[in-house]
Motif scaffolding. Sequence first.
Motif, mmCIF file in Angstrom:
data_model
loop_
_atom_site.group_PDB
_atom_site.id
_atom_site.type_symbol
_atom_site.label_atom_id
_atom_site.label_comp_id
_atom_site.label_asym_id
_atom_site.label_seq_id
_atom_site.Cartn_x
_atom_site.Cartn_y
_atom_site.Cartn_z
ATOM 1 N N SER A 94 0.843 -1.195 0.000
ATOM 2 C CA SER A 94 0.000 0.000 0.000
ATOM 3 C C SER A 94 0.879 1.246 0.000
ATOM 4 C CB SER A 94 -0.905 -0.007 1.225
ATOM 5 O OG SER A 94 -1.609 1.212 1.289
ATOM 6 N N HIS A 95 0.635 2.129 -0.964
ATOM 7 C CA HIS A 95 1.388 3.382 -1.007
ATOM 8 C C HIS A 95 0.780 4.396 -0.061
ATOM 9 C CE1 HIS A 95 2.680 1.435 -4.660
ATOM 10 N NE2 HIS A 95 3.739 2.191 -4.606
ATOM 11 N N HIS A 96 -0.501 4.168 0.265
ATOM 12 C CA HIS A 96 -1.174 5.163 1.086
ATOM 13 C C HIS A 96 -1.124 4.723 2.546
ATOM 14 C CE1 HIS A 96 -4.518 7.656 2.651
ATOM 15 N NE2 HIS A 96 -3.810 8.527 2.003
ATOM 16 N N VAL A 97 -0.041 5.107 3.214
ATOM 17 C CA VAL A 97 0.170 4.671 4.589
ATOM 18 C C VAL A 97 -0.308 5.775 5.526
ATOM 19 C CG1 VAL A 97 1.884 3.817 6.215
ATOM 20 C CG2 VAL A 97 2.236 3.467 3.774
ATOM 21 N N GLN A 98 -1.249 5.440 6.413
ATOM 22 C CA GLN A 98 -1.663 6.406 7.434
ATOM 23 C C GLN A 98 -0.602 6.369 8.531
ATOM 24 O OE1 GLN A 98 -3.706 8.659 7.595
ATOM 25 N NE2 GLN A 98 -5.490 8.244 6.328
ATOM 26 N N PHE A 152 3.192 12.137 -3.760
ATOM 27 C CA PHE A 152 2.953 11.990 -2.315
ATOM 28 C C PHE A 152 1.596 12.556 -1.903
ATOM 29 C CE2 PHE A 152 7.507 11.610 -2.749
ATOM 30 C CZ PHE A 152 7.831 10.600 -1.849
ATOM 31 N N PHE A 153 0.832 13.103 -2.856
ATOM 32 C CA PHE A 153 -0.534 13.517 -2.519
ATOM 33 C C PHE A 153 -1.266 12.284 -1.993
ATOM 34 C CE2 PHE A 153 -1.555 17.291 -5.604
ATOM 35 C CZ PHE A 153 -0.395 17.929 -5.241
ATOM 36 N N PRO A 154 -1.972 12.358 -0.860
ATOM 37 C CA PRO A 154 -2.761 11.201 -0.416
ATOM 38 C C PRO A 154 -3.733 10.706 -1.492
ATOM 39 C CG PRO A 154 -2.586 12.792 1.354
ATOM 40 C CD PRO A 154 -1.981 13.442 0.145
ATOM 41 N N THR A 155 -4.295 11.635 -2.272
ATOM 42 C CA THR A 155 -5.241 11.225 -3.322
ATOM 43 C C THR A 155 -4.548 10.427 -4.431
ATOM 44 O OG1 THR A 155 -4.877 13.404 -4.321
ATOM 45 C CG2 THR A 155 -6.893 13.119 -3.017
ATOM 46 N N LEU A 161 -0.537 18.391 0.028
ATOM 47 C CA LEU A 161 0.264 18.622 -1.173
ATOM 48 C C LEU A 161 1.603 17.881 -1.129
ATOM 49 C CD1 LEU A 161 -0.332 22.390 -2.057
ATOM 50 C CD2 LEU A 161 -1.494 20.360 -2.928
ATOM 51 N N GLY A 162 1.795 17.026 -0.137
ATOM 52 C CA GLY A 162 2.937 16.116 -0.162
ATOM 53 C C GLY A 162 4.264 16.641 0.335
#
Length: 363
Positions: free
Chosen positions: A2-6, A147-150, A315-316
Amino acid sequence: MSHHVQREIRYNFEFENRIKACFIGAGGHAYRNVYPALRYAPVELLGICDLDIDRAAKFARLFGAERAYSDHREMLAREKPDLVFLVTAYRPDGRVQATDLALDALNAGCHVWMEKPTAASIEEIERLMSASASAGRMVMTGLKKTFFPTIEKLKDLIGSSEFGRLTSINLRYPQSLPVPDERTNLVKMQSFLDHIYHPGSILNFLGGEIERASYEWEPVTGATLTNIRFRSGAIGTLHFAAGQSGSSLFERVEIIGEGANAIVENGSKLTYFRKADLPAYGRAASFIQPDANAALVFEPEHSLGQLYNNNLFYLGYVPEILHLTDAIQSGRTITKGTLAIAREIMKLFELYRTADAGVTINL
């Protein structure tokens, strides 16, 4: 993966081990977006360098650096940092100041975080690659869009069982391409070089390497429309929407899979259209689909003083710096913002610089 790590963010003062760092550049962008991001990174700022020593001294006071310099070589020799941040401008000939500064930092044995653009040619990127390899130090370009969460969420959807493979992508971004006889002139191409790293990095992150591309150019605004085929077999369009309103939503990314698609508007709003059939054609009285088929919408709230609704995060800017500091502290290598990715983006830049409209070029 997963690239989207909380992740739970730690504040600078909470880190026990901080990386000794120096910063070259005391300009407006760095002031707004990069220095403030260091409040959330394991970085100890030793020196700030700018050709204007007064500015360097003011920035040092504001951002907690020990000393100010006007000569970067003196700073590197004195402070012996492990990491150097570069946020600088262009040379009079249109080359990127940070390219040579990155070589100096590598020669001094430092890792480098540099703002895009990395360089003004593929050849210069390859010079950085060999210098990075021989120094055994990493060079990361701040490709914030990846790196934008979206955008990370789009990457997670691709290849998932529900979304399927990426089959096509379209990306809209406002940028003008100069007239053909100005394209070999780096000074005239400065804005284009400055901005192609944004859509270029998204296309690379989501679609992988580009196999071939061709573009059409519109002379009134300098808008272009580019057809792209990726090595994976996916296809795409890059619409440089010069001529759009300054009050328009700025950019838009859409990915299409196998029966599902997702759209990111303005960088911070994601709509995921999950797999669903069209209601019975000519017979369906309601547009309301079953909940399991309904679109998912992700958008930050802007009422609380949170980190996720602060543009340093959505915005990363903070995540891109943490990607490098994590890698340095854990002894791993970076996977985003690499010189190899910068090289792929430069291939796209060279396409617009050298190819005629309507001609398909193998990248």
